[in-house]
Design an enzyme around this catalytic site. Structure first.
Site, PDB file in Angstrom:
ATOM      1  N   HIS A  32       0.849  -1.195   0.000  1.00  0.00           N
ATOM      2  CA  HIS A  32       0.000   0.000   0.000  1.00  0.00           C
ATOM      3  C   HIS A  32       0.886   1.247   0.000  1.00  0.00           C
ATOM      4  CE1 HIS A  32      -3.881   1.989   0.869  1.00  0.00           C
ATOM      5  NE2 HIS A  32      -3.189   2.811   1.650  1.00  0.00           N
ATOM      6  N   ASP A  34       0.746   5.370  -0.042  1.00  0.00           N
ATOM      7  CA  ASP A  34      -0.110   6.531   0.210  1.00  0.00           C
ATOM      8  C   ASP A  34       0.455   7.775  -0.467  1.00  0.00           C
ATOM      9  OD1 ASP A  34      -2.189   5.533   1.994  1.00  0.00           O
ATOM     10  OD2 ASP A  34      -0.528   5.101   3.358  1.00  0.00           O
ATOM     11  N   MET A  36       0.013  11.703  -0.965  1.00  0.00           N
ATOM     12  CA  MET A  36      -0.651  12.874  -0.354  1.00  0.00           C
ATOM     13  C   MET A  36      -0.092  14.139  -0.981  1.00  0.00           C
ATOM     14  SD  MET A  36      -0.612  11.808   3.647  1.00  0.00           S
ATOM     15  CE  MET A  36      -0.951  10.132   4.187  1.00  0.00           C
ATOM     16  N   HIS A  65      -2.871   4.581  -3.277  1.00  0.00           N
ATOM     17  CA  HIS A  65      -4.015   5.281  -2.673  1.00  0.00           C
ATOM     18  C   HIS A  65      -3.793   6.779  -2.878  1.00  0.00           C
ATOM     19  CE1 HIS A  65      -6.187   6.219   1.435  1.00  0.00           C
ATOM     20  NE2 HIS A  65      -6.840   6.699   0.401  1.00  0.00           N
ATOM     21  N   MET A  67      -4.534  10.264  -2.236  1.00  0.00           N
ATOM     22  CA  MET A  67      -5.215  11.243  -1.371  1.00  0.00           C
ATOM     23  C   MET A  67      -4.852  12.615  -1.906  1.00  0.00           C
ATOM     24  SD  MET A  67      -4.539   9.380   2.231  1.00  0.00           S
ATOM     25  CE  MET A  67      -3.257   8.411   1.491  1.00  0.00           C
ATOM     26  N   ASP A 174      -8.661   0.907   5.757  1.00  0.00           N
ATOM     27  CA  ASP A 174      -7.417   1.676   5.873  1.00  0.00           C
ATOM     28  C   ASP A 174      -7.474   2.623   7.068  1.00  0.00           C
ATOM     29  OD1 ASP A 174      -5.018   2.874   5.404  1.00  0.00           O
ATOM     30  OD2 ASP A 174      -5.592   3.838   3.516  1.00  0.00           O
TER      31      ASP A 174
HETATM   32  C1  DX5 Z   1      -3.617   7.308   6.256  1.00  0.00           C
HETATM   33  C2  DX5 Z   1      -3.208   6.327   5.174  1.00  0.00           C
HETATM   34  C3  DX5 Z   1      -2.995   4.961   5.650  1.00  0.00           C
HETATM   35  C4  DX5 Z   1      -1.913   4.775   6.691  1.00  0.00           C
HETATM   36  C5  DX5 Z   1      -2.494   3.848   7.712  1.00  0.00           C
HETATM   37  O1  DX5 Z   1      -4.017   8.503   5.709  1.00  0.00           O
HETATM   38  O2  DX5 Z   1      -4.167   6.272   4.129  1.00  0.00           O
HETATM   39  O3  DX5 Z   1      -2.765   4.053   4.580  1.00  0.00           O
HETATM   40  O4  DX5 Z   1      -0.716   4.246   6.219  1.00  0.00           O
HETATM   41  O5  DX5 Z   1      -1.651   3.818   8.795  1.00  0.00           O
HETATM   42  P1  DX5 Z   1      -2.002   3.003  10.103  1.00  0.00           P
HETATM   43  O6  DX5 Z   1      -2.142   1.566   9.713  1.00  0.00           O
HETATM   44  O7  DX5 Z   1      -0.830   3.271  11.001  1.00  0.00           O
HETATM   45  O8  DX5 Z   1      -3.285   3.566  10.646  1.00  0.00           O
HETATM   46 ZN    ZN Z   2      -3.872   4.572   2.610  1.00  0.00          ZN
END
Ligand code: DX5
Ligand code: ZN
Length: 220
Positions: A32, A34, A36, A65, A67, A174
């Protein structure tokens, strides 16, 4: 059987390739990643270049993912970089059908992500077009936050909805997943569990991931 998606957001950023290789060795199912942008969420992380650098470090699917605002303009770049799954946020896209279609036209699995307070109703008309749904169970932006308990019923409602329509759409969870709540999440209907701090925040990430995998196997 449920899958675990280790999230590199909680890994040591100077050793991401090693983290990904460990995740694969210890039985992680997808990686996964992320993304941002400092607009959609108040934090910044990675771009397509990281995805392309990781592409030849693992044979696991790369689960990107997004965001970010205006995801449409980045979908082709992440697809080209080697993402296998791409999820965009319902809250960030005005033309969901068009954007989901673009992900599929790029040959990738298309997912929609929903923030904790976003109602399921917003994906009703597009559900059957999706390859997966990502339910955020923390407010996106950081790893290591606590699971929002009211999300349990959202997961089971979505599962029921998918089953009633005789669809086969995996639900990815998530945020705030850990060894203590994963069994309940699988019972709620979770198919893929993202785990960031529960893996990479532990002293021994390999052992933590191995334990999680063991629990998933047991829960079925
Ligand atoms: C948060 C991310 C997650 C993050 C989750 O905005 O989308 O994917 O990595 O982290 P944990 O598992 O620590 O909550
Ligand atoms: Zn995520």
């Amino acid at each position: 059987m449920g899958q675990i998606a280790p999230s590199i957001l909680s890994a040591d950023f100077t050793k991401i390739a090693e983290a990904v290789q460990m995740a694969e060795d210890a039985g992680g199912d997808v990686i996964h990643i992320d993304i941002m942008d400092g607009h959609f969420v108040p934090n910044l992380t990675f771009g397509p270049q990281l995805v392309s650098s990781l592409r030849n470090k693992t044979s696991l699917p790369l689960d990107v993912h997004l965001m970010i605002d205006n995801p449409r303009s980045f979908i082709p770049l992440f697809a080209e970089a080697g993402a296998d799954w791409i999820s965009i946020h319902v809250e960030a896209s005005v033309h969901l059908h068009k954007d989901i279609t673009l992900i599929k036209e790029n040959g990738k699995k298309a997912g929609l992500a929903l923030n904790p307070a976003t109602p399921l109703l917003l994906i009703e008309e597009i559900l059957e077009e999706l390859d997966f749904v990502l339910l955020m169970t923390v407010n996106p932006g950081w790893g290591g936050q606590e699971f929002i308990e009211s999300c349990h019923s959202k997961i089971s409602n979505l599962k029921k909805w998918i089953r009633d329509q005789k669809l086969q759409i995996p639900i990815e969870i998530d945020g705030g997943v850990n060894l203590s709540n994963m069994e309940e999440l699988i019972k709620d209907g979770a198919d893929i569990l993202v785990a960031g701090s529960a893996v990479f925040g532990e002293k021994n990430p390999r052992e933590a991931l191995t334990k999680m995998k063991g629990l998933v196997r047991k829960t079925g």
